[in-house]
Design an enzyme around this catalytic site. Structure first.
Site, PDB file in Angstrom:
ATOM      1  N   HIS A   1      59.497  53.892  -1.677  1.00 53.37           N
ATOM      2  CA  HIS A   1      60.387  53.260  -0.700  1.00 53.37           C
ATOM      3  C   HIS A   1      60.402  51.760  -0.985  1.00 53.37           C
ATOM      4  O   HIS A   1      59.523  51.242  -1.675  1.00 53.37           O
ATOM      5  CB  HIS A   1      59.903  53.500   0.736  1.00 53.37           C
ATOM      6  CG  HIS A   1      60.125  54.911   1.217  1.00 53.37           C
ATOM      7  ND1 HIS A   1      59.329  55.972   0.813  1.00 53.37           N
ATOM      8  CD2 HIS A   1      61.044  55.446   2.063  1.00 53.37           C
ATOM      9  CE1 HIS A   1      59.760  57.082   1.391  1.00 53.37           C
ATOM     10  NE2 HIS A   1      60.792  56.799   2.162  1.00 53.37           N
TER      11      HIS A   1
ATOM     12  N   LYS B   1      58.326  48.604   3.180  1.00 53.47           N
ATOM     13  CA  LYS B   1      57.782  49.721   3.958  1.00 53.47           C
ATOM     14  C   LYS B   1      56.293  49.856   3.661  1.00 53.47           C
ATOM     15  O   LYS B   1      55.888  50.169   2.547  1.00 53.47           O
ATOM     16  CB  LYS B   1      58.503  51.028   3.609  1.00 53.47           C
ATOM     17  CG  LYS B   1      57.985  52.236   4.419  1.00 53.47           C
ATOM     18  CD  LYS B   1      58.786  53.486   4.103  1.00 53.47           C
ATOM     19  CE  LYS B   1      58.180  54.726   4.714  1.00 53.47           C
ATOM     20  NZ  LYS B   1      58.217  54.771   6.185  1.00 53.47           N
TER      21      LYS B   1
ATOM     22  N   GLY C   1      57.062  59.401   6.275  1.00 53.89           N
ATOM     23  CA  GLY C   1      56.877  60.448   7.290  1.00 53.89           C
ATOM     24  C   GLY C   1      57.362  61.796   6.791  1.00 53.89           C
ATOM     25  O   GLY C   1      56.761  62.830   7.092  1.00 53.89           O
ATOM     26  N   THR C   2      58.441  61.783   6.000  1.00 58.72           N
ATOM     27  CA  THR C   2      58.955  63.035   5.442  1.00 58.72           C
ATOM     28  C   THR C   2      57.918  63.656   4.508  1.00 58.72           C
ATOM     29  O   THR C   2      57.644  64.857   4.573  1.00 58.72           O
ATOM     30  CB  THR C   2      60.271  62.764   4.674  1.00 58.72           C
ATOM     31  OG1 THR C   2      61.182  62.116   5.562  1.00 58.72           O
ATOM     32  CG2 THR C   2      60.875  64.043   4.157  1.00 58.72           C
TER      33      THR C   2
ATOM     34  N   MET D   1      71.754  50.572  10.335  1.00 59.25           N
ATOM     35  CA  MET D   1      72.081  51.993  10.549  1.00 59.25           C
ATOM     36  C   MET D   1      73.281  52.128  11.476  1.00 59.25           C
ATOM     37  O   MET D   1      74.150  52.982  11.270  1.00 59.25           O
ATOM     38  CB  MET D   1      70.876  52.751  11.122  1.00 59.25           C
ATOM     39  CG  MET D   1      70.123  53.632  10.134  1.00 59.25           C
ATOM     40  SD  MET D   1      71.154  54.634   9.006  1.00 59.25           S
ATOM     41  CE  MET D   1      71.905  55.807  10.127  1.00 59.25           C
TER      42      MET D   1
ATOM     43  N   GLY E   1      72.701  46.066  13.662  1.00 61.09           N
ATOM     44  CA  GLY E   1      71.713  46.767  12.830  1.00 61.09           C
ATOM     45  C   GLY E   1      72.372  47.578  11.714  1.00 61.09           C
ATOM     46  O   GLY E   1      73.508  48.027  11.862  1.00 61.09           O
TER      47      GLY E   1
ATOM     48  N   MET F   1      68.334  62.258  10.241  1.00 55.73           N
ATOM     49  CA  MET F   1      69.702  62.763  10.349  1.00 55.73           C
ATOM     50  C   MET F   1      70.247  63.259   9.004  1.00 55.73           C
ATOM     51  O   MET F   1      71.384  63.716   8.940  1.00 55.73           O
ATOM     52  CB  MET F   1      70.611  61.652  10.877  1.00 55.73           C
ATOM     53  CG  MET F   1      70.293  61.208  12.288  1.00 55.73           C
ATOM     54  SD  MET F   1      70.734  62.504  13.479  1.00 55.73           S
ATOM     55  CE  MET F   1      70.162  61.747  15.002  1.00 55.73           C
TER      56      MET F   1
END
Lengths: 333, 333
Positions: free
Chosen positions: B213, B217, B222-223, B57, B55, B180
């Site tokens: 984005h 997406k 969400g932010t 990330m 993945g 993060m």
């Protein structure tokens, strides 16, 4: 819920009368809340003197007072050499929707004693607002203190240390603040807070600062300098030298094209942009605060007046305040 | 002063050796400070497992670990249906300037028991990082807890409540955080703080929110939703309906022209702009946080790993942390 959020406001159902001269907000139930000036008799109502007319900030304050439904005293301290005798202050009252107009007489230094006597007699709950000149800060403050007037000092450049000492020795309440725009003060407080709460959160980030003010302003923005100082202290920024790296835009053409200043604001604006870029260039933060004209400072000043009135009526122990105190109290615009 | 600001870092003068495998910062005196991995023997060094390869990330985290001089364990938990057997992770070590490369073997669920045994034996100070799939959150966390591995959970969408309960019942340390990117977390915390500290400071201001984005997406950021919720709760904003008023830009042409997204980032970016305008239009605040790619999230993850290592070595009472805790500790990039 809204009522609960503003616990100091008093509920009043007679809008626009002498007992309800404050800025009002209608709740869902139709009740009206007033920020200040909610005493029953004319003689004990909060009244505001805007000293420094015919200066532009003093005029803005007078107009903001009228908009917010406060009683504007028809006198203003002015300088020895002011040629004008009176200034017409006009604004639409936000509460009643009607236009209000007050002819304010300008009072020269020699006539101050009579004014003090008149204010004490006719406006026992007066608060003086001072947007005058640096050299007038101490003599004006002395006049407020000696005559028992609480005040909001917005004039900058005077001897601040002497001013604080004078108020501290007196029984007077005062808000002393170099910047009355409470949203900008909030932003400055947050910049400082971020460094304190989350040190080095922006470690290694590059900083770019651009500010634009009217061409007549020669020095660098004090707000930009203060914000940059906070960032450099604890955000972890690298490669920014300080004041000399703040880009000053004073060319009107550039102000319009690069900063987006409306042409109507070229003669009076304060635009600030802070750009932070991560070491690898993949993250960018931008913070901007752009102000046209002086109205935001006048609105904050009225908040400070209302705040000061509440503090003295509550008999608060603290006597000297700044805009952070006003902000913490709940923002009363 | 710098040394004082990072009290947990240990002074080390042998850069680039096995005992100094952490990210280093040279002080004025020439001494070198290391954030983590500062134990003397190889067997007790901090090692990092990046679960979720191949993945994207998980790969970013592995590369960030190599950049920061951490020991990358050559194994990674992966899904049952992953076709790949191994992933080559390469990055230039920021400390030594040399390129580091680790061939990471992908471990399917059936082989987990053997991996646990190996990790316990060869990497006693391991920390697992999890960027996997929502459905893997609970089984993976169970594996960490049962085998005594502390971990950083960056995978979102799982049963967070069950996750917290599982860790709380165990003796394990964990950082659990949906975002993060510590600078963005700091920004979100400040937005909330402003409302709490200075309620209604932006009373009557209009809000405009635009986020961009990658076209794939489908849902709203969400932010952006979290930031807007904080603003609406206590900033005093009016006239903003909530999520439906957040403008989503998913058209690549618009992303470039309107949001300034670099073409190279069209496939992976998170751009956010919040505009606040005063009731009379004379004041405007703009806040932007624009991220290209995933590197900032991986960097924050490494900060979380180093933070967790310090907490467990100090025997901290608190076992579960989020990125606010990491930020408060001083930002260890």
């Amino acid at each position: 819920m809204f009522v609960g959020a503003l616990p100091r406001w008093r509920l009043c159902r007679r809008q626009g009368t002498a007992e309800c001269a404050g800025r009002s907000t209608r709740t869902r139930g139709g009740a009206v809340l007033f920020a200040c000036g909610d005493d029953a008799s004319v003689s004990s109502r909060l009244a505001l003197v805007s000293n420094g007319l015919p200066g532009r900030m003093a005029l803005e304050v007078a107009q903001a007072a009228l908009r917010r439904g406060l009683e504007l005293v028809p006198f203003s301290l002015t300088g020895e050499r002011t040629a004008t005798a009176a200034v017409e202050c006009t604004a639409r009252d936000d509460t009643t929707g009607t236009e209000r107009s007050v002819q304010v007489q300008l009072v020269r230094p020699a006539e101050r004693a009579q004014l003090a006597t008149k204010l004490k007699k006719e406006y026992p709950n007066v608060i003086c607002v001072d947007f005058t000149q640096p050299q007038a800060v101490i003599p004006n403050a002395a006049w407020y203190v000696e005559n028992g007037f609480d005040f909001v000092m917005g004039t900058t450049g005077g001897d601040t240390s002497a001013l604080y000492q004078m108020v501290a020795r007196s029984a007077r309440y005062a808000v002393i603040a170099p910047n009355m725009a409470k949203q900008i003060v909030a932003f400055q407080a947050l910049v400082e807070l971020l460094g304190r709460e989350f040190p080095n959160a922006f470690r290694g980030y590059r900083l770019e600062v651009i500010e634009s003010h009217q061409a007549s302003k020669l020095d660098t923005s004090g707000t930009a300098k203060a914000v940059v100082a906070s960032m450099l202290q604890s955000w972890g920024i690298t490669g920014f030298g300080g004041e000399q790296d703040i880009q000053k835009i004073r060319d009107p053409a550039l102000q319009v094209s690069r900063m987006g200043v409306p042409e109507s604001c070229l003669q009076g604006h304060a635009f600030h942009t802070y750009r932070l870029t991560s070491p690898d260039g993949s993250v960018r933060f931008v913070f901007q605060h752009n102000v046209c004209g002086r109205r935001v400072y006048a609105e904050g000043t009225i908040d400070a007046v209302c705040f000061l009135d509440r503090q003295r009526r509550a008999g608060a122990d603290q006597k000297i305040y700044d805009m952070i105190d006003v902000l913490r109290s709940g923002g009363m615009l």
